[in-house]
Each structure stands twice: as structure tokens, then as C-alpha cells.
Design a protein around this motif. Sequence first.
Motif, short mmCIF file in Angstrom:
data_model
loop_
_atom_site.label_atom_id
_atom_site.label_comp_id
_atom_site.label_asym_id
_atom_site.label_seq_id
_atom_site.Cartn_x
_atom_site.Cartn_y
_atom_site.Cartn_z
N GLN A 1 -26.05 -40.45 -35.37
CA GLN A 1 -25.83 -40.02 -33.77
C GLN A 1 -24.25 -39.52 -33.70
O GLN A 1 -22.98 -39.78 -34.60
CB GLN A 1 -25.97 -40.70 -32.76
N PRO A 3 -20.67 -38.28 -32.64
CA PRO A 3 -20.91 -38.64 -30.58
C PRO A 3 -19.89 -37.27 -29.96
O PRO A 3 -20.45 -37.81 -29.34
CB PRO A 3 -18.83 -39.92 -31.56
N ALA A 23 -18.63 -33.20 -25.60
CA ALA A 23 -19.57 -33.71 -24.72
C ALA A 23 -20.06 -35.00 -25.27
O ALA A 23 -20.26 -35.20 -26.29
CB ALA A 23 -20.87 -33.12 -24.34
N ALA A 24 -19.81 -36.30 -25.07
CA ALA A 24 -20.16 -37.74 -25.55
C ALA A 24 -21.54 -38.26 -25.40
O ALA A 24 -21.80 -38.33 -24.26
CB ALA A 24 -18.73 -38.45 -25.48
N SER A 25 -21.70 -38.58 -26.39
CA SER A 25 -22.58 -39.28 -26.83
C SER A 25 -22.97 -40.86 -27.41
O SER A 25 -22.23 -41.03 -28.81
CB SER A 25 -24.11 -38.80 -27.13
N GLY A 26 -23.62 -42.14 -27.02
CA GLY A 26 -23.91 -43.15 -28.32
C GLY A 26 -22.06 -44.22 -28.03
O GLY A 26 -22.59 -44.54 -29.10
N PHE A 29 -18.27 -44.13 -22.56
CA PHE A 29 -17.50 -42.76 -22.63
C PHE A 29 -16.97 -43.24 -21.92
O PHE A 29 -14.95 -43.18 -21.92
CB PHE A 29 -18.17 -41.97 -22.32
N ASN A 75 -17.33 -37.87 -15.95
CA ASN A 75 -17.96 -39.26 -16.16
C ASN A 75 -19.62 -38.98 -15.80
O ASN A 75 -20.32 -39.46 -16.53
CB ASN A 75 -17.61 -39.84 -15.82
N VAL A 77 -21.35 -36.18 -16.30
CA VAL A 77 -22.32 -36.03 -18.02
C VAL A 77 -21.00 -36.50 -19.25
O VAL A 77 -21.45 -35.43 -19.86
CB VAL A 77 -21.67 -34.21 -17.70
N ASN A 78 -20.37 -37.13 -19.43
CA ASN A 78 -20.04 -38.27 -20.60
C ASN A 78 -18.93 -37.06 -21.24
O ASN A 78 -19.22 -36.80 -22.46
CB ASN A 78 -20.62 -38.66 -21.89
N THR A 79 -18.27 -35.70 -20.72
CA THR A 79 -17.45 -35.26 -20.81
C THR A 79 -16.07 -34.26 -20.87
O THR A 79 -15.97 -34.86 -19.09
CB THR A 79 -18.38 -33.40 -20.68
#
Length: 118
Positions: A1, A3, A23-26, A29, A75, A77-79
Motif C-alpha cells: 500500500q 503510504p 494524503a497519508a494512509s496505512g 499519521f 489530522n 483527513v490525514n494530510t
Amino acid sequence: QVPFVVSGGGLVQPGGSLTLSCAASGFAFQAYPMRWYRQDVGKEREVVAEMSASGGEMTWYADSVKGRFTISRDNAVNTVYLQMNSVNVEDTALYFCNARALSEPEYWGQGIQVTVSS
């Protein structure tokens, strides 16, 4: 995935503005300090802005961008963002977002090109 999903780069005229988004994911963050780096052709990668993990809200900027660039994070939207104002040709580079925390895995976003030219 992957990140990070990075967006917002492109061509901008000297004196103009541009906003980069990452934009972060996994991963967690909010627990990570975030940084923006840049690297121009033939030069070493350099950090231009840093923001502490959520709750700290401390920032640091390289002298070359101080007063012109602003790092921020949402935070919800983890961005993480990099607002770039009054850009000049020396800001032309490949920009990277980075998440690094003590004793935790490090994550890099894919580079995104910013070109300042008239």
C-alpha cells in the motif's frame, strides 16, 4: 500500500503560489512529525519544512523558504500541506513528504515536480 498520495505540483510563475498536498494512509499519521524535502538536479535532498506530531504544532523552516512557505496538517483527513508563496526559480525541485518518528518505520511520498518559470 502506498503510504502517501501527493498532489499539487506543476508549473508556476515567479512570484506565484502553489500548495502541495500529501494524503497519508496505512499508518498512525497523527503520531508522526511530518517533513517536506526537496531535491533539484545535481543537488542533495534538503528538508525545507517540518511540523511536529499532533498536539505539538511546532514548525521549523529552512532559511531559504522562511516567511514564504507554510507547513500545516489536517489530522481529520490525514494530510500535510505545503503552501508555497512568492516562489522563485530556486524553488524549482522535486518535492517529497516524509514521516519519521523515533523507533517507528519511516515513510516517503513519491516526489512531485515544482517548476518555477516565466
